[in-house]
Motif scaffolding. Structure first.
Motif, PDB file in Angstrom:
ATOM      1  N   ASN A 230       0.839  -1.193   0.000  1.00 55.64           N
ATOM      2  CA  ASN A 230       0.000   0.000   0.000  1.00 55.64           C
ATOM      3  C   ASN A 230       0.875   1.243   0.000  1.00 55.64           C
ATOM      4  O   ASN A 230       1.920   1.282   0.652  1.00 55.64           O
ATOM      5  N   ALA A 231       0.447   2.264  -0.730  1.00 52.50           N
ATOM      6  CA  ALA A 231       1.236   3.489  -0.863  1.00 52.50           C
ATOM      7  C   ALA A 231       1.573   4.125   0.479  1.00 52.50           C
ATOM      8  O   ALA A 231       2.615   4.788   0.625  1.00 52.50           O
ATOM      9  N   VAL A 232       0.732   3.909   1.476  1.00 54.87           N
ATOM     10  CA  VAL A 232       0.972   4.470   2.807  1.00 54.87           C
ATOM     11  C   VAL A 232       2.315   4.020   3.369  1.00 54.87           C
ATOM     12  O   VAL A 232       2.968   4.761   4.117  1.00 54.87           O
ATOM     13  N   SER A 233       2.765   2.821   2.993  1.00 60.62           N
ATOM     14  CA  SER A 233       4.028   2.315   3.552  1.00 60.62           C
ATOM     15  C   SER A 233       5.206   3.187   3.158  1.00 60.62           C
ATOM     16  O   SER A 233       6.139   3.378   3.951  1.00 60.62           O
ATOM     17  N   ASP A 234       5.201   3.742   1.929  1.00 67.64           N
ATOM     18  CA  ASP A 234       6.278   4.648   1.520  1.00 67.64           C
ATOM     19  C   ASP A 234       6.213   5.957   2.302  1.00 67.64           C
ATOM     20  O   ASP A 234       7.244   6.478   2.752  1.00 67.64           O
ATOM     21  N   LEU A 235       5.030   6.492   2.473  1.00 68.01           N
ATOM     22  CA  LEU A 235       4.887   7.760   3.186  1.00 68.01           C
ATOM     23  C   LEU A 235       5.276   7.627   4.654  1.00 68.01           C
ATOM     24  O   LEU A 235       5.991   8.470   5.203  1.00 68.01           O
ATOM     25  N   THR A 236       4.821   6.549   5.296  1.00 66.94           N
ATOM     26  CA  THR A 236       5.168   6.373   6.708  1.00 66.94           C
ATOM     27  C   THR A 236       6.661   6.123   6.869  1.00 66.94           C
ATOM     28  O   THR A 236       7.266   6.577   7.841  1.00 66.94           O
ATOM     29  N   GLY A 237       7.272   5.408   5.927  1.00 64.47           N
ATOM     30  CA  GLY A 237       8.713   5.201   5.993  1.00 64.47           C
ATOM     31  C   GLY A 237       9.471   6.515   5.888  1.00 64.47           C
ATOM     32  O   GLY A 237      10.409   6.779   6.650  1.00 64.47           O
ATOM     33  N   LEU A 238       9.051   7.354   4.938  1.00 67.15           N
ATOM     34  CA  LEU A 238       9.691   8.657   4.760  1.00 67.15           C
ATOM     35  C   LEU A 238       9.527   9.525   6.008  1.00 67.15           C
ATOM     36  O   LEU A 238      10.503  10.075   6.533  1.00 67.15           O
ATOM     37  N   TYR A 239       8.303   9.637   6.493  1.00 63.25           N
ATOM     38  CA  TYR A 239       8.058  10.477   7.670  1.00 63.25           C
ATOM     39  C   TYR A 239       8.789   9.944   8.901  1.00 63.25           C
ATOM     40  O   TYR A 239       9.357  10.720   9.677  1.00 63.25           O
ATOM     41  N   SER A 240       8.746   8.636   9.090  1.00 70.15           N
ATOM     42  CA  SER A 240       9.360   8.043  10.285  1.00 70.15           C
ATOM     43  C   SER A 240      10.855   8.309  10.351  1.00 70.15           C
ATOM     44  O   SER A 240      11.411   8.546  11.430  1.00 70.15           O
ATOM     45  N   ARG A 241      11.511   8.290   9.195  1.00 68.27           N
ATOM     46  CA  ARG A 241      12.965   8.506   9.172  1.00 68.27           C
ATOM     47  C   ARG A 241      13.334   9.980   9.258  1.00 68.27           C
ATOM     48  O   ARG A 241      14.358  10.333   9.837  1.00 68.27           O
TER      49      ARG A 241
END
Length: 337
Positions: A230-241
């Motif tokens: 799901n596209a959310v996984s890229d966004l959460t990865g970016l924000y989390s880092r």
């Protein structure tokens, strides 16, 4: 550098100059071209996903995926001495372009990649509901645990710096637990109505350092962990880092989020999921439990900097949640009466 020379032979390129940039990145110049050679961490299994990503990028015209050169045998990578190498153009970054413009470009092109590769399938509902019910219970139990720790700390005549810091953070952590629990309930309700789930090509290790800021549009590099998710996984990865440190661009991630939504509009369910990920207190609570569980507390600085970092992430999640409520009317969070 002998192994690098042999790798470049596979591309029929004969380097005039080899510059080692990092442990795994080399700049190659042959008088005619400028190249970036990466000694990857890929295995044979992950190399298959890497190859599939580039075939898909070619077929869907995903221009923001930095291209990879083919060897003279038309392969996307080279195996040499137990390592897998791949070759891309060397891209000169534009240091004068503002960071805000760069983030906007990342959003637009990431949204394009997610939208152009999107697939939908029916959601396996029963398993999904159980997982989210478990997470809602976790949020509620975490709030109780945190409240108990605060009670223990406040009974002391003199609190340690760690204990004082946790007490200072309590209000925001409490809100994260409460909103995370409510968002989970809302996610289940919206997912039951929708009944489908989206999958897109995802970078899998998205961070600012894996994007190249050019005078025109950004490029995304290092697709070694790419997968369909799901596209959310890229966004959460970016924000989390990127939101862990005091100089993080969190306000711009929030302000410019509409640029992503214009290219790939997330569903109500996905927006709930994105907020839930960013409010997750588990890393913070793990440190608090480590501290309280040790008779010898050790050095305060082993706890204070990471607690501050995870607190910044939670703050970002709270601000992002509020932004979603204000900007996208399909989502709302109502406080309990």
């Amino acid at each position: 550098m002998e192994s690098i020379q042999r790798v470049m032979n596979a591309y029929s390129i004969y380097p005039a100059n080899i510059t080692q940039i990092t442990d795994r990145l080399f700049r190659i110049q042959d008088g005619q071209g400028d190249y970036a050679l990466k000694r990857s961490l890929m295995t044979h299994e992950t190399a298959v996903s890497f190859e599939n990503t580039y075939h898909l990028a070619s077929s869907r015209n995903l221009d923001a995926v930095l291209p990879v050169y083919l060897t003279h045998n038309r392969k996307l990578h080279v195996e040499m001495d137990g390592h897998i190498y791949y070759l891309t153009p060397w891209v000169q970054t534009d240091e004068h372009r503002g960071r805000k413009d760069h983030i906007k470009g990342i959003y637009r092109h990431l949204g394009d990649i997610h939208a152009r590769t999107k697939r939908k399938k029916d959601l396996a509902q029963e398993d999904a509901w159980k997982r989210f019910d478990t997470y809602r219970d976790y949020c509620q139990s975490t709030h109780r645990e945190l409240t108990s720790f605060i009670g223990q700390f406040e009974k002391k005549r003199y609190m340690s710096p760690v204990e004082l810091l946790v007490c200072t953070h309590f209000k925001e952590l409490e809100a994260a637990c409460h909103i995370g629990s409510k968002r989970t309930e809302q996610l289940v309700d919206s997912a039951k109505k929708d009944g489908t789930w989206s999958w897109s090509l995802c970078h899998g290790n998205l961070r600012m350092s894996h994007t190249l800021q050019t005078a025109a549009d950004p490029f995304f590099i290092n697709w070694e962990n790419s997968r369909f998710d799901n596209a959310v996984s890229d966004l959460t990865g970016l924000y989390s880092r990127e939101t862990l440190y005091h100089n993080h661009p969190g306000s711009w991630f929030i302000e410019l989020f509409g640029s992503y939504m214009q290219r790939n509009r997330l569903s109500e369910t996905e927006l709930h999921l994105l907020v839930i990920h960013m409010l997750d207190p588990s890393h913070y609570m793990k440190l608090v439990k480590q501290y309280t569980g040790k008779a010898d507390k050790g050095r305060m600085m082993d706890y204070i900097p990471p607690l501050q970092r995870y607190y910044r992430r939670v703050l970002f999640g709270l601000e992002f949640s509020q932004h979603i409520e204000q900007e996208f009317e399909t989502i709302s969070f109502q406080e309990d009466d």
